[in-house]
Design an enzyme around this catalytic site. Structure first.
Site: not given
Ligand code: NAP
Length: 244
Positions: A9, A87, A139, A152
């Site tokens: 989050a 998430n 995704s 992924y």
């Molecule tokens: P983001 O901005 O890179 O943020 C990722 C988040 O995940 C951060 O809050 C990070 O926390 C947390 N995280 C990563 N590894 C972790 C771990 N081992 N334990 C706990 N927290 C962890 O990514 P986002 O784009 O918001 O993506 C969120 C979700 O949506 C993901 O599952 C991603 O695959 C999915 N998604 C994203 C997209 C896109 O285009 N952005 C598209 C499809 C799906 P910290 O920074 O505190 O480590």
């Protein structure tokens, strides 16, 4: 008052989900791993703007012991976890033939085993309460596969399979399990793309725009609500028509 736990989050889609669920009146458990300052800042923003309580918990969701500890802390504070949003996730953009087994394991444990870890830890409380909603962030690449994102895509396809099977298993306990499959969403995860690449991506999106974290969070808030009470085991695309 009900409680929602959102993993990852501290940034991006997870932050937007926490705000949307606070707006819906849930107490919030904010999970972060590395971005403590961002999580604490978000806690303050939510507490300043909504009449809900917020607990920040550091945990690597790939680690079952840390997840169990996080859930224990959340239950000690709020008694129940009514909504779980899985998430947290990481991406990896490289050829399959260049992907090491360590990279493969990191992607699978962070994106898929984490969903097992969190569901497994919260379910006994949800089953006891005969109520709950789990929302897993997959995704569109989990639906159709992406070149140079095999690990992924596999992890996110696994999340879809887990969602469908678990939905059937826990439906008799009045627990709903759904999946949101975002398309291209503007967050830090997109930071490796150049302006030019983003313009090219837009050409592949029927709605012609990159999605926002709020677009995904609004869908999550709907699935968490009673308005979605007969919806379980579904995969809802939030992708501007890119995958239909
Ligand atoms: P983001 O901005 O890179 O943020 C990722 C988040 O995940 C951060 O809050 C990070 O926390 C947390 N995280 C990563 N590894 C972790 C771990 N081992 N334990 C706990 N927290 C962890 O990514 P986002 O784009 O918001 O993506 C969120 C979700 O949506 C993901 O599952 C991603 O695959 C999915 N998604 C994203 C997209 C896109 O285009 N952005 C598209 C499809 C799906 P910290 O920074 O505190 O480590």
């Amino acid at each position: 008052m009900k409680t929602a736990l959102i993993t990852g989050a501290s940034r991006g889609i997870g932050t937007a989900c926490a705000i949307a669920l606070a707006k819906s009146g849930f107490n919030i458990v904010l999970n972060f791993n590395n971005s403590e300052e961002k999580a604490l800042n978000l806690k303050k923003i939510i507490e300043d703007n909504y009449t809900v309580a917020v607990l920040c918990v550091k945990a690597d969701v790939a680690d079952k012991a840390q997840v169990d500890d996080m859930v224990d802390k959340a239950l000690a504070e709020f008694n129940s976890i009514d909504v779980l949003v899985n998430n947290a996730g990481v991406s990896l953009l490289k050829l399959f033939t260049d992907t090491t087994v360590e990279e493969w394991n990191t992607i699978i444990s962070t994106n898929l085993t984490s969903v097992y870890n969190c569901c497994h830890s919260v379910l006994s409380n949800m089953i006891r309460n005969h109520s709950g909603s789990i929302i897993n962030i997959s995704s569109m690449w989990g639906q159709v596969g992406a070149s140079c994102e095999v690990a992924y895509s596999a992890s996110k396809a696994g999340v879809i399979g887990l969602t469908k099977a678990l939905a059937k298993e826990v439906a008799p306990s009045n627990i709903r399990v759904n999946c949101v499959a975002p398309g291209v969403i503007m967050t830090d995860m997109m930071s490796s793309f150049t302006e030019e690449e983003i313009e090219l991506l837009k050409e592949d999106i029927p709605m012609g725009e990159i999605g926002t974290a709020k677009n995904v969070a609004d869908t999550v808030a709907f699935l968490a609500s009673d308005r979605a009470q007969y919806i379980t085991g579904q995969v809802i695309g939030v992708n501007g028509g890119m995958v239909v």
